[in-house]
Design an enzyme around this catalytic site. Structure first.
Site, short mmCIF file in Angstrom:
data_model
loop_
_atom_site.label_atom_id
_atom_site.label_comp_id
_atom_site.label_asym_id
_atom_site.label_seq_id
_atom_site.Cartn_x
_atom_site.Cartn_y
_atom_site.Cartn_z
N LYS A 198 39.09 41.32 34.08
CA LYS A 198 38.59 40.75 35.20
C LYS A 198 37.14 40.93 35.44
CE LYS A 198 43.35 40.61 37.24
NZ LYS A 198 44.45 40.92 38.34
N GLN A 213 44.89 45.70 42.50
CA GLN A 213 45.71 45.42 41.33
C GLN A 213 47.21 46.02 41.55
OE1 GLN A 213 44.90 43.66 38.75
NE2 GLN A 213 46.68 44.20 37.55
N ASP A 221 43.98 36.76 46.00
CA ASP A 221 45.11 36.91 45.08
C ASP A 221 46.37 36.08 45.82
OD1 ASP A 221 45.61 38.14 42.71
OD2 ASP A 221 45.77 39.99 43.45
#
Ligand code: GUN
Length: 281
Positions: free
Chosen positions: A50, A94, A117
């Protein structure tokens, strides 16, 4: 029948290229804060990928690393700072977090306006309401983008989703409904799964079992989207037996090179969108 391979790597590359051009016109780069707690090897690889992808399109990624024994308070304090910081546009925590951390509490502490997200309950609700102000979770958004790349009419198709996770199964089901598919969500307790799957025009495999989906699960001519990333002694495997899918389906995503690169491209897109929303005149 030999299925056509849906080239996620190529589609994601085009999206990144177009984003890079748009970002080069901005006065300041969008900034993504990434929180990584613990040392799960897969998470470390995902975060590295990422960061690299952000760098390549001109997004600044700032990773905050914590050991596995980080406290909930430390994470909440950092999120509080990041939420308030005017120079941070997107925040990504994460997953999975270490077992002693209440993940729901952490995800709820991310400002919905920076939740690239799309895991905050407000954004999940807005997705259900089809609000344009939500952030669509990256993997489901990438899957819909892959389906659109086929230029087929999805209306009325039977879509079967295997897996009911908050990250993939549930949001992709919602998005498929918005595409006017008839959607069935299946899971580990579903009876007669193979017969059900054989009725699927679109099969989304997100169950996390290497090569579980074999010929008897695949309707001839179906579209097969493989979300699995399983590290096995024989290398990286999807949830679908690729050879069987090639022989039976009309379209199939490979692993690697299918859904994975799209997830990252969608994260970049969501971060760019967060920047635009926060800098509206
Ligand atoms: N872990 C596995 N998939 C994801 C994802 O899409 N986002 C985050 N934050 N963590 C993940």
């Amino acid at each position: 029948m030999t299925a056509k391979i849906i080239n996620g790597t190529e589609i994601a590359k085009n999206i990144r290229h177009s984003l890079k051009e748009k970002i080069s016109l901005l006065k300041t780069p969008p900034v993504l804060a990434v929180i990584l707690a613990g040392s799960d090897p897969a998470s470390e690889i995902y975060v590295k990928n990422k960061e690299k992808a952000c760098h390549e399109v001109g997004i600044t990624a700032r990773t905050h690393k914590f050991s596995a024994n980080v406290s909930e308070k430390e994470l909440l304090d950092l999120l509080n700072d990041l939420n308030r910081a005017p120079d941070i546009n997107g925040i990504l925590v994460q997953l999975p977090l270490p077992a002693h951390i209440n993940s729901e509490k952490i995800l709820q502490a991310v400002s919905p306006a920076k939740d690239v997200d799309g895991f905050h309950p407000l954004n999940i609700g807005m997705l259900q309401q089809k609000s344009p102000d939500t952030f669509i979770p990256c993997t489901p958004k990438g899957i819909i983008c892959l389906l659109h790349s086929l230029s087929l009419n999805l209306t009325g198709l039977n879509a079967i989703v295997i897996g009911r996770s908050q990250i993939v199964g549930l949001p992709v089901s919602n998005l498929l409904l918005q595409e006017n598919c008839t959607v069935t969500v299946t899971h580990s307790k579903t009876k007669k799964l193979s017969a059900l799957c054989r009725s699927a025009d679109i099969l989304i495999a997100a169950l996390g079992k290497p090569e579980f989906i074999t010929k008897e699960y695949i309707k001839p001519g179906a579209i097969i989207i493989d979300v699995g990333i399983n590290r096995t002694p024989n290398g990286l495997k999807g949830d679908v037996n690729f050879k069987d899918a090639l022989e039976t389906a009309a379209y199939v995503t490979p692993v690697p090179g299918g859904v994975g690169p799209m997830t990252i491209a969608m994260l970049l897109e969501n971060t760019y969108e967060a920047f635009l929303k926060q800098n509206r005149p």
